[in-house]
Motif scaffolding. Sequence first.
Motif, PDB file in Angstrom:
ATOM      1  N   ASP A  42     -29.476   7.405  91.295  1.00 31.35           N
ATOM      2  CA  ASP A  42     -28.112   6.880  91.217  1.00 31.35           C
ATOM      3  C   ASP A  42     -27.659   6.561  89.799  1.00 31.35           C
ATOM      4  OD1 ASP A  42     -27.806   7.066  93.924  1.00 31.35           O
ATOM      5  OD2 ASP A  42     -28.593   5.055  94.299  1.00 31.35           O
ATOM      6  N   ASN A  43     -28.501   6.788  88.801  1.00 32.99           N
ATOM      7  CA  ASN A  43     -28.162   6.441  87.417  1.00 32.99           C
ATOM      8  C   ASN A  43     -27.629   7.689  86.702  1.00 32.99           C
ATOM      9  OD1 ASN A  43     -29.354   3.567  87.292  1.00 32.99           O
ATOM     10  ND2 ASN A  43     -31.049   4.805  88.079  1.00 32.99           N
ATOM     11  N   TYR A  44     -26.376   8.037  87.007  1.00 34.09           N
ATOM     12  CA  TYR A  44     -25.836   9.317  86.557  1.00 34.09           C
ATOM     13  C   TYR A  44     -25.726   9.406  85.031  1.00 34.09           C
ATOM     14  CZ  TYR A  44     -24.677   9.552  91.494  1.00 34.09           C
ATOM     15  OH  TYR A  44     -24.744   9.542  92.859  1.00 34.09           O
ATOM     16  N   ILE A  45     -25.204   8.366  84.394  1.00 34.46           N
ATOM     17  CA  ILE A  45     -25.073   8.389  82.937  1.00 34.46           C
ATOM     18  C   ILE A  45     -26.439   8.482  82.283  1.00 34.46           C
ATOM     19  CG2 ILE A  45     -24.388   7.024  80.923  1.00 34.46           C
ATOM     20  CD1 ILE A  45     -22.044   8.293  82.264  1.00 34.46           C
ATOM     21  N   PHE A  46     -27.400   7.719  82.802  1.00 34.26           N
ATOM     22  CA  PHE A  46     -28.769   7.784  82.275  1.00 34.26           C
ATOM     23  C   PHE A  46     -29.326   9.192  82.389  1.00 34.26           C
ATOM     24  CE2 PHE A  46     -33.304   7.723  83.267  1.00 34.26           C
ATOM     25  CZ  PHE A  46     -33.834   7.099  82.154  1.00 34.26           C
ATOM     26  N   ILE A  86     -40.438   9.417  84.275  1.00 32.76           N
ATOM     27  CA  ILE A  86     -39.349   8.520  84.654  1.00 32.76           C
ATOM     28  C   ILE A  86     -39.578   8.086  86.092  1.00 32.76           C
ATOM     29  CG2 ILE A  86     -36.867   8.277  85.022  1.00 32.76           C
ATOM     30  CD1 ILE A  86     -36.418  10.256  82.775  1.00 32.76           C
ATOM     31  N   ALA A  87     -39.742   6.794  86.276  1.00 31.84           N
ATOM     32  CA  ALA A  87     -39.981   6.248  87.613  1.00 31.84           C
ATOM     33  C   ALA A  87     -38.980   5.126  87.870  1.00 31.84           C
ATOM     34  CB  ALA A  87     -41.416   5.734  87.728  1.00 31.84           C
ATOM     35  N   ILE A  88     -37.852   5.514  88.433  1.00 30.77           N
ATOM     36  CA  ILE A  88     -36.786   4.550  88.749  1.00 30.77           C
ATOM     37  C   ILE A  88     -36.358   4.811  90.184  1.00 30.77           C
ATOM     38  CG2 ILE A  88     -34.500   3.709  88.135  1.00 30.77           C
ATOM     39  CD1 ILE A  88     -34.923   4.836  85.337  1.00 30.77           C
ATOM     40  N   ASN A  89     -36.473   3.783  91.023  1.00 24.76           N
ATOM     41  CA  ASN A  89     -36.215   3.999  92.445  1.00 24.76           C
ATOM     42  C   ASN A  89     -34.890   3.423  92.935  1.00 24.76           C
ATOM     43  OD1 ASN A  89     -36.791   1.334  92.244  1.00 24.76           O
ATOM     44  ND2 ASN A  89     -38.572   1.331  93.602  1.00 24.76           N
ATOM     45  N   ARG A  90     -34.065   2.963  92.010  1.00 30.02           N
ATOM     46  CA  ARG A  90     -32.758   2.431  92.408  1.00 30.02           C
ATOM     47  C   ARG A  90     -31.824   2.474  91.206  1.00 30.02           C
ATOM     48  NH1 ARG A  90     -32.258  -2.386  89.923  1.00 30.02           N
ATOM     49  NH2 ARG A  90     -34.095  -3.682  89.576  1.00 30.02           N
ATOM     50  N   ARG A  91     -30.561   2.141  91.449  1.00 30.44           N
ATOM     51  CA  ARG A  91     -29.592   2.117  90.357  1.00 30.44           C
ATOM     52  C   ARG A  91     -29.876   0.922  89.448  1.00 30.44           C
ATOM     53  NH1 ARG A  91     -24.974   4.053  88.450  1.00 30.44           N
ATOM     54  NH2 ARG A  91     -23.487   2.636  87.465  1.00 30.44           N
ATOM     55  N   LEU A  92     -29.882   1.160  88.146  1.00 26.08           N
ATOM     56  CA  LEU A  92     -30.128   0.103  87.170  1.00 26.08           C
ATOM     57  C   LEU A  92     -28.896  -0.782  87.020  1.00 26.08           C
ATOM     58  CD1 LEU A  92     -31.891   2.224  84.388  1.00 26.08           C
ATOM     59  CD2 LEU A  92     -32.996   0.661  85.998  1.00 26.08           C
ATOM     60  N   ASP A  93     -29.145  -2.061  86.890  1.00 28.01           N
ATOM     61  CA  ASP A  93     -28.047  -3.008  86.665  1.00 28.01           C
ATOM     62  C   ASP A  93     -27.803  -3.132  85.155  1.00 28.01           C
ATOM     63  OD1 ASP A  93     -26.076  -4.836  87.025  1.00 28.01           O
ATOM     64  OD2 ASP A  93     -27.409  -6.535  87.420  1.00 28.01           O
ATOM     65  N   ILE A  94     -27.473  -2.002  84.534  1.00 28.30           N
ATOM     66  CA  ILE A  94     -27.193  -1.929  83.100  1.00 28.30           C
ATOM     67  C   ILE A  94     -25.861  -1.201  82.932  1.00 28.30           C
ATOM     68  CG2 ILE A  94     -28.000  -1.143  80.832  1.00 28.30           C
ATOM     69  CD1 ILE A  94     -30.806  -1.021  81.929  1.00 28.30           C
ATOM     70  N   LYS A  95     -25.005  -1.726  82.063  1.00 28.26           N
ATOM     71  CA  LYS A  95     -23.726  -1.076  81.821  1.00 28.26           C
ATOM     72  C   LYS A  95     -23.948   0.306  81.221  1.00 28.26           C
ATOM     73  CE  LYS A  95     -21.074  -5.326  81.112  1.00 28.26           C
ATOM     74  NZ  LYS A  95     -20.240  -6.101  80.156  1.00 28.26           N
ATOM     75  N   ASP A  96     -23.098   1.252  81.605  1.00 27.67           N
ATOM     76  CA  ASP A  96     -23.233   2.617  81.084  1.00 27.67           C
ATOM     77  C   ASP A  96     -23.173   2.651  79.563  1.00 27.67           C
ATOM     78  OD1 ASP A  96     -23.496   3.616  83.614  1.00 27.67           O
ATOM     79  OD2 ASP A  96     -21.373   4.142  83.822  1.00 27.67           O
ATOM     80  N   VAL A  97     -22.295   1.814  78.971  1.00 29.42           N
ATOM     81  CA  VAL A  97     -22.165   1.813  77.521  1.00 29.42           C
ATOM     82  C   VAL A  97     -23.455   1.329  76.872  1.00 29.42           C
ATOM     83  CG1 VAL A  97     -21.188  -0.508  77.403  1.00 29.42           C
ATOM     84  CG2 VAL A  97     -20.686   1.106  75.584  1.00 29.42           C
ATOM     85  N   ASP A  98     -24.160   0.394  77.518  1.00 28.27           N
ATOM     86  CA  ASP A  98     -25.424  -0.107  76.963  1.00 28.27           C
ATOM     87  C   ASP A  98     -26.528   0.937  77.098  1.00 28.27           C
ATOM     88  OD1 ASP A  98     -24.315  -2.524  76.224  1.00 28.27           O
ATOM     89  OD2 ASP A  98     -24.748  -3.473  78.143  1.00 28.27           O
ATOM     90  N   ILE A  99     -26.486   1.715  78.183  1.00 31.86           N
ATOM     91  CA  ILE A  99     -27.442   2.824  78.324  1.00 31.86           C
ATOM     92  C   ILE A  99     -27.246   3.831  77.197  1.00 31.86           C
ATOM     93  CG2 ILE A  99     -28.007   4.837  79.742  1.00 31.86           C
ATOM     94  CD1 ILE A  99     -27.565   3.101  82.202  1.00 31.86           C
TER      95      ILE A  99
END
Length: 351
Positions: free
Chosen positions: A211-215, A237-250
């Motif tokens: 779910d982390n499209y920008i990432f 890369i092991a991420i199992n959910r959407r990160l609670d990080i703003k796209d601009v910060d990514i």
Amino acid sequence: MKKDIELLCDYLEWILIHPLENQQLTLQDSEMMRLYQTIEKFVAILNRNYEITENISEGKLDSEVGKDNLYAGPLMELQSILKHLTWQLGLVANGKLDMQIHFLGDFSKTFNRMIAQLKEREQALLENAKLTEALNNQQFEILEKELQDQAEKYTQVIDSMEELRRFRHDMKNHFMCIDSLLLDDNMQGARDYIHSINNIVASSFTLETNDNYIFNALIDEKLKVASQLDVKIKKIIAINRRLDIKDVDICILFGNALDNCIDALKKVEQEKRELSITVILVEDTLSVEIANTFEEPVRMDESIIQTTKSEKHNHGIGLKNVNATVEKYDGEVNIDIKNNIFKLIVVLCKV
């Protein structure tokens, strides 16, 4: 009488050599005794003026003078001037630079010149501060514009990824169509159909999806640039959910980190170019490790990397922005440099 005169002469010579030390005389002649008492009063005034002068020389500006000491007038005026000057210097020390003095001759000229120089320096500092603020604002505006451009670019990438997902979903149908054309010996139709499929694939990106499209888009874009430099890439890369990080910060965090890696890898011999990226999410903590080989020695100054680029005023902003972004998420940044491998380690909390 003659003896009394000799005693008075000796007394005056003693006073000239030993100020502040009195001698008691006993004279026979009453007129000479009266003269001695008058001289004693005069000596007392001289001694008091000596004490006042000594106090002023030591910075003690609270001396008092009796009404009968008319000779202390200039000393009292000097004491008053020094008190006023001390008060003015206190104002100068507190930043008040709009005063002058005109009552101490050459000293006044020197003092006024010093105040004028302080005002000039203060004005220069203010102008430099305004210029620095303007440059910082300009850098922020440039960075903001770059991030907006990146966000638009990655939005386009996301659209391409969505198109690729739809294409994968319809893959069986595509194969069925091709198979049908071949069964009908319609070779040209099959070729045209395959060609249209190739166009879809060429405009898409292959990347594990979450779910982390920008990432996803950013990592894919940067690694494609690295692959064009024949860099050996290792990715976990092991991420199992959407990160609670703003796209601009990514964009700030991973964009700057990977851009620095790519810049460094360009200077490495082709067969030694290596890049590894590990991103693992455990509960609400994100651990990031990005490592690359490098050639040029890395210069550190108080834990800040010194750029080797010619336009130094335009560089060094990237890592500062990374640090600022990590702080927003109660995280930490560490740098490990060993055996020609530069490793950036980032931990973000509550993401």
